[in-house]
Design an enzyme around this catalytic site. Structure first.
Site, mmCIF file in Angstrom:
data_model
loop_
_atom_site.group_PDB
_atom_site.id
_atom_site.type_symbol
_atom_site.label_atom_id
_atom_site.label_comp_id
_atom_site.label_asym_id
_atom_site.label_seq_id
_atom_site.Cartn_x
_atom_site.Cartn_y
_atom_site.Cartn_z
ATOM 1 N N LYS A 117 6.870 19.836 -0.190
ATOM 2 C CA LYS A 117 7.145 19.172 -1.466
ATOM 3 C C LYS A 117 8.419 19.669 -2.137
ATOM 4 O O LYS A 117 9.216 18.878 -2.632
ATOM 5 C CB LYS A 117 5.949 19.325 -2.403
ATOM 6 C CG LYS A 117 5.143 18.026 -2.428
ATOM 7 C CD LYS A 117 4.185 17.951 -3.563
ATOM 8 C CE LYS A 117 4.125 16.489 -3.968
ATOM 9 N NZ LYS A 117 2.963 16.099 -4.691
ATOM 10 N N LYS A 159 0.466 22.401 -14.832
ATOM 11 C CA LYS A 159 -0.233 22.388 -13.547
ATOM 12 C C LYS A 159 -0.319 23.797 -12.975
ATOM 13 O O LYS A 159 0.577 24.611 -13.180
ATOM 14 C CB LYS A 159 0.510 21.497 -12.546
ATOM 15 C CG LYS A 159 0.468 20.018 -12.882
ATOM 16 C CD LYS A 159 1.155 19.231 -11.787
ATOM 17 C CE LYS A 159 0.837 17.750 -11.863
ATOM 18 N NZ LYS A 159 1.432 17.024 -10.727
ATOM 19 N N GLY A 166 -5.114 17.302 -8.339
ATOM 20 C CA GLY A 166 -5.338 16.964 -9.741
ATOM 21 C C GLY A 166 -6.192 17.964 -10.507
ATOM 22 O O GLY A 166 -6.471 17.777 -11.679
ATOM 23 N N HIS A 209 2.647 3.012 -9.249
ATOM 24 C CA HIS A 209 3.056 3.554 -7.959
ATOM 25 C C HIS A 209 3.853 2.482 -7.226
ATOM 26 O O HIS A 209 3.312 1.433 -6.887
ATOM 27 C CB HIS A 209 1.811 3.952 -7.150
ATOM 28 C CG HIS A 209 2.112 4.415 -5.760
ATOM 29 N ND1 HIS A 209 1.884 5.697 -5.335
ATOM 30 C CD2 HIS A 209 2.639 3.770 -4.694
ATOM 31 C CE1 HIS A 209 2.255 5.818 -4.073
ATOM 32 N NE2 HIS A 209 2.724 4.651 -3.659
ATOM 33 N N LYS A 237 -5.461 4.118 -2.153
ATOM 34 C CA LYS A 237 -5.017 2.771 -2.491
ATOM 35 C C LYS A 237 -6.041 1.754 -2.000
ATOM 36 O O LYS A 237 -6.611 1.900 -0.930
ATOM 37 C CB LYS A 237 -3.671 2.491 -1.817
ATOM 38 C CG LYS A 237 -2.572 3.454 -2.246
ATOM 39 C CD LYS A 237 -1.389 3.387 -1.291
ATOM 40 C CE LYS A 237 -0.340 4.424 -1.669
ATOM 41 N NZ LYS A 237 0.690 4.562 -0.610
ATOM 42 N N GLU A 275 7.819 7.287 -1.788
ATOM 43 C CA GLU A 275 6.929 6.949 -2.897
ATOM 44 C C GLU A 275 7.541 7.386 -4.217
ATOM 45 O O GLU A 275 8.121 8.471 -4.313
ATOM 46 C CB GLU A 275 5.567 7.630 -2.706
ATOM 47 C CG GLU A 275 4.850 7.150 -1.466
ATOM 48 C CD GLU A 275 3.387 7.574 -1.412
ATOM 49 O OE1 GLU A 275 2.599 6.838 -0.828
ATOM 50 O OE2 GLU A 275 3.041 8.652 -1.960
ATOM 51 N N ARG A 293 5.853 8.146 8.428
ATOM 52 C CA ARG A 293 4.997 7.455 9.402
ATOM 53 C C ARG A 293 4.889 5.993 8.996
ATOM 54 O O ARG A 293 5.357 5.605 7.941
ATOM 55 C CB ARG A 293 3.601 8.067 9.361
ATOM 56 C CG ARG A 293 3.069 8.081 7.934
ATOM 57 C CD ARG A 293 1.597 8.400 7.851
ATOM 58 N NE ARG A 293 1.208 8.875 6.539
ATOM 59 C CZ ARG A 293 0.944 8.107 5.486
ATOM 60 N NH1 ARG A 293 1.021 6.801 5.573
ATOM 61 N NH2 ARG A 293 0.610 8.632 4.328
ATOM 62 N N ARG A 339 -7.777 -3.736 0.950
ATOM 63 C CA ARG A 339 -8.431 -2.934 1.991
ATOM 64 C C ARG A 339 -9.936 -3.183 1.953
ATOM 65 O O ARG A 339 -10.537 -3.241 0.880
ATOM 66 C CB ARG A 339 -8.167 -1.447 1.763
ATOM 67 C CG ARG A 339 -6.702 -1.108 1.838
ATOM 68 C CD ARG A 339 -6.516 0.394 1.951
ATOM 69 N NE ARG A 339 -5.115 0.736 1.743
ATOM 70 C CZ ARG A 339 -4.627 1.947 1.939
ATOM 71 N NH1 ARG A 339 -5.427 2.928 2.332
ATOM 72 N NH2 ARG A 339 -3.338 2.202 1.724
#
Lengths: 461, 80
Positions: A117, A159, A166, A209, A237, A275, A293, A339
């Site tokens: 990250k 955080k 989260g 998003h 998602k 993203e 990917r 989905r």
């Protein structure tokens, strides 16, 4: 390196998807399968099946050793990892290359870089791509926190450095509340993670998003526009669209250009997705991470661009250059994917493995159903719950929504509980139809709606 | 004293401890009370606790840690 025999190191619908692309390229296919999957559709579709171990993924689809052995015994010369499992495991990509095989994906060092990250954030900053404003590393003390907070702006998130998923996040609305919340957060982080380290990040309220699809050949990179995937439950998602209706043309161009810049700066090879969080109120977007990917929701991009992403990533892996320049990539239509998971939305999304007793597939214009299920087939309990993906496209977003409602009404899966009733309700939900969604919208919507399968979609007026 | 076989309530992967490397919830020979966790079953990436329905002594497990189990498959023997 030419590719003639492709091993698919995955299962389910994406394995079927990859076999289809490989076959159109004239390649032989080798499907690996755990003992629970020997009869799955991908195994029957492939030219050869190799059993790689017991049902548990850790000993089959996640076993680098088992997959390399399957490649060796079957004479495969390339490996497609799909998504999930080993798809973003740099050590796997390295092992595949060391075995003299072609890995259908980025170079291992790109997977490693973008999977870290902090390194990905630094790469974004270097490419001039905005990231969510925040502090680098742990806060030294409360003075440092106040100074950083003044720079980042409120509201902001506190955080835990050792946290994740989260957990332990607190939102400070102003400087006055910051001090108290910092103390609470440090105490909680220390107790939960054995590490009281904290960092700050700008809170983007009601963030959407959005993500950009890119294709690179190691030298050139192009984008294939963006998707919006704000409808999520627990960061999963459920409903994806292309293009993102929340973007105007100028923002879309800036967003897609930024993705190309970043992917270009790392010499990206293959299909990838960048993203972002999008703040619809300010029009600002922030890079969050890159997925190195093919993604589950790639078909909505295929629907609006007409480009077969899976086939293209195999061509690139085989050494071909990109076949298009950016100005040749155009889009038309609006596409939506819903989905279909083997989970019961009326019972807290309880997983529902078992036998598919009956199946009625949707069809007609502008409808695609990517799945790996058959009447009489077994949905094993060992893997994720995705049964398939219903994709529709039409001239406008409104028309695509109606088409989705129509196709979902046709689709019936008997024997296991599915999220089809949720999809039907979403297709008719006023917030979806008006595009008023953000990443926590679905969770609040579910909390406010006593969701049961009996209470299904009202017709679209 | 009678020994009965307790079956898996769900299909999936059976775990005897809460996380890899941690001690098991129950070892063979330990006593269990109703509601106590005996193990976890992972179904489609969701973890469900396997709770004891009655008190007794856990004689032995009939499946290994991380074994694949089917619903109704014997999990452990309970002496009560």
């Amino acid at each position: 390196m030419p590719v003639s025999r492709l091993l698919i190191a995955n299962r389910g619908e994406i394995a079927v998807r990859i076999i289809r692309a490989a076959r159109e390229l004239g390649l032989q296919t080798v499907q690996v399968a755990s003992r629970a999957d020997l009869d799955m559709p991908a195994a029957r579709l492939a030219d050869q099946v190799v059993e790689i171990g017991p049902p548990q993924a850790a000993r089959s689809y996640l076993s680098i050793e088992a997959i390399l052995r399957a490649a060796e015994t079957s004479g495969a010369d390339a490996v497609h990892p799909g998504y999930g499992f080993l798809a973003e495991n740099a050590a796997f990509a390295e092992a595949v290359e060391r075995a003299g095989l072609t890995f259908v994906g980025p170079r291992p060092e790109t997977i490693r870089l973008m999977g870290d990250k902090a390194a990905a954030r630094a790469a974004a900053a270097a490419a001039g791509v905005p990231t969510v404003p925040g502090t680098e590393g742990r806060l030294a003390d409360s003075a440092a926190a106040r100074e950083a907070a003044a720079r980042i702006g409120f509201p902001l998130m506190i955080k835990a450095a050792a946290g994740g998923g989260g957990r332990g996040i607190r939102i400070a609305e102003d400087m006055a509340g910051l001090e108290t919340l910092l103390q609470q957060a440090a105490a909680e982080a220390g107790a939960s993670f054995g590490d009281a380290g904290l960092y700050l990040e700008r809170c983007v309220p009601r963030a959407r998003h959005v993500e950009v699809q890119v294709l690179g050949d190691g030298e050139s990179v192009i984008h294939l526009f963006e998707r919006e995937c704000s409808v999520q439950r627990r960061r999963q998602k459920l409903w994806e669209e292309a293009p993102a209706a929340c973007l105007d043309d100028a923002t879309r161009a800036a967003l897609c250009d930024s993705a190309v810049r970043l992917a270009q700066s790392v010499g990206y090879r293959g299909a990838g997705t960048l993203e972002y969080l999008f703040d619809a109120a300010s029009g600002d977007f922030y890079f969050i991470e890159m997925n190195t990917r093919i993604q589950v929701e790639h078909p909505v991009t295929e629907a609006i661009t007409g480009i077969d992403l899976v086939r293209e990533m195999i061509r690139i892996a085989a050494g071909e250059r990109l076949r298009w320049r950016q100005d040749a990539i155009t889009r038309r239509f609006h596409a939506i994917e819903c989905r279909i998971n083997a989970e019961d939305p009326a019972r807290g999304f309880l997983p529902s493995p078992g036998r598919i007793e009956s199946l009625r597939l949707p069809g007609g214009p502008g409808v695609r159903f990517d799945a790996a299920i058959e009447a009489g087939g077994i949905v094993p309990p060992f893997y994720d719950s995705l049964l398939g993906k219903l994709i529709v496209w039409d001239e406008t977003r409104d028309a695509a929504l109606r088409r989705m409602a129509r196709a979902l009404a046709e689709l019936e899966i008997g024997g296991v509980a599915t999220t089809i009733p949720l999809g039907r309700a979403l297709a008719a939900a006023p917030d979806i139809r008006a595009g008023r969604v953000h990443t926590t919208w679905l969770e609040s919507w579910l909390a406010q709606h006593d969701f049961t399968p009996e209470r299904e979609a009202e017709p679209i007026p | 004293m009678s020994v009965k076989t307790v079956a898996a309530p769900l299909p999936g992967t059976f775990y005897r401890s809460p996380a890899p490397g941690e001690p098991p919830f129950k070892t063979e020979g330990s006593t269990v009370a109703p509601g106590e966790t005996v193990g976890l079953i992972e179904v489609m990436k969701t973890f469900t606790q396997v709770a004891a329905e009655e008190a007794g002594k856990l004689v032995r497990f009939l499946v290994e840690n991380e074994d694949a189990v089917m619903a109704g498959q014997p999990l452990y023997e309970l002496e009560s």
